[in-house]
Scaffold this active site. Sequence first.
Site, PDB file in Angstrom:
ATOM      1  N   CYS A  40     -19.006  -0.044  86.746  1.00  0.00           N
ATOM      2  CA  CYS A  40     -18.150  -1.097  87.283  1.00  0.00           C
ATOM      3  C   CYS A  40     -18.845  -2.446  87.284  1.00  0.00           C
ATOM      4  O   CYS A  40     -18.210  -3.477  87.457  1.00  0.00           O
ATOM      5  CB  CYS A  40     -17.701  -0.748  88.695  1.00  0.00           C
ATOM      6  SG  CYS A  40     -16.478   0.564  88.740  1.00  0.00           S
ATOM      7  N   ASP A  73      -5.654  -1.602  94.798  1.00  0.00           N
ATOM      8  CA  ASP A  73      -6.315  -0.651  93.907  1.00  0.00           C
ATOM      9  C   ASP A  73      -5.408  -0.155  92.793  1.00  0.00           C
ATOM     10  O   ASP A  73      -5.872   0.180  91.709  1.00  0.00           O
ATOM     11  CB  ASP A  73      -6.791   0.560  94.724  1.00  0.00           C
ATOM     12  CG  ASP A  73      -7.789   0.134  95.771  1.00  0.00           C
ATOM     13  OD1 ASP A  73      -8.890  -0.256  95.388  1.00  0.00           O
ATOM     14  OD2 ASP A  73      -7.453   0.152  96.969  1.00  0.00           O
ATOM     15  N   HIS A 161      -6.098   8.284  74.234  1.00  0.00           N
ATOM     16  CA  HIS A 161      -6.142   7.401  73.076  1.00  0.00           C
ATOM     17  C   HIS A 161      -7.596   7.047  72.789  1.00  0.00           C
ATOM     18  O   HIS A 161      -8.344   6.715  73.705  1.00  0.00           O
ATOM     19  CB  HIS A 161      -5.329   6.137  73.361  1.00  0.00           C
ATOM     20  CG  HIS A 161      -5.207   5.231  72.190  1.00  0.00           C
ATOM     21  ND1 HIS A 161      -4.330   5.466  71.160  1.00  0.00           N
ATOM     22  CD2 HIS A 161      -5.868   4.098  71.869  1.00  0.00           C
ATOM     23  CE1 HIS A 161      -4.442   4.507  70.251  1.00  0.00           C
ATOM     24  NE2 HIS A 161      -5.376   3.664  70.664  1.00  0.00           N
TER      25      HIS A 161
HETATM   26 CO    CO Z   1     -10.068   0.258  93.666  1.00  0.00          CO
HETATM   27 CO    CO Z   2      -9.688   0.101  89.804  1.00  0.00          CO
END
Ligand code: CO
Ligand code: CO
Length: 368
Positions: A40, A73, A161
Amino acid sequence: EILIGLVGSEMCIRDRVKTERKLSKMEKVYLTKLAPNCGCAAKVGPGTLAGVLCGLPKFQDPNLLVGTETSDDAAVYRISDELAMIQTLDFFTPVADDPYDFGQIAAANALSDVYAMGGEPKTALNIVAFPKDMDTAILGEILEGGADKVMEAGAVLAGGHTIQDDTPKYGLSVTGFVHPEKFWKNYGAQTGDRLILTKPLGTGIVNTAIKADMVSEEAREAALKSMKTLNRYARDVLKRHIVHACTDVTGFGLGGHGTEMADGSKKTLVIDAKALPILPDVEEYASMGLIPGGAYRNREFAAKSGYISTAELWREDLVFDPQTSGGLLAAVPADEAEEILLELSESALSCAMIGEVTDRENHALEIR
Ligand code: CO
Ligand code: CO
């Protein structure tokens, strides 16, 4: 579609034994060395993103219960009075050298956004980028890691994919279900609420130490274990209680996601930096300056809404450390907090009460 699919949507996952035999014969590949940013931490900064998104057309639909406005989110769309659909997608570059680990972490991270809404994942689709010349056994391991986590979540893997790309990337698009009146937004925190975090912080810092070849085995193992853990178990506990606001702590760090919660709730979050659960050796790495670039972007983002801090610098850096597959951050009524913590620790989760919610001050966050 602009991109060319290499593999059809019916991806066959080879059986583990066959893959492992093949992997043991080939040269060890260090997946994280292939990516400049991992996990992330590779996210585009929240400030940059907001600047681009604000110019796009606004969609109006009374059944769209959560869209892009609140930086939540996942999207939530009402299908009936009883049922809403949650949709989210997440993918990133390798955050672990082992392909099976990487697959598990990327999938746990993608599934997490459904748990952060209080929902139940139902279907998942693979999103894959893979180098043309790399051994496809590695891809098999990545997908197997992802499939195992989808299975653990009780959802089904229904397709995917794949495109050619120099840097491997993996993640999932996940659809989940939730009751249209009972999902958790990332705002709605109330004055007096306690803040609970369900995983230790520091994955960005540990990954930076890994890249610098300075990590301890203990820190590496603890980070891997934490990133692979589904937020399903924390969600199960929280579901039995009142939750005013909930989000998962990922690329924007506790500070970034906390700022969004504070701004959306029109409150201030007071974070007790000494109470933060942390991965092993993170104090050492952070004090040495092993801080990922994303932490500085997250800090700048939080500065726009304002934060004040009296904490030590390394703890402040930890607050802004971008997390990969981090825990849930929940604002819960004060009189429920102890019971929730007890139940979370019974589920063997590394959770802590990390602060409280106050009336809005001039700043979104107070770190002390
Ligand atoms: Co989140
Ligand atoms: Co997210």
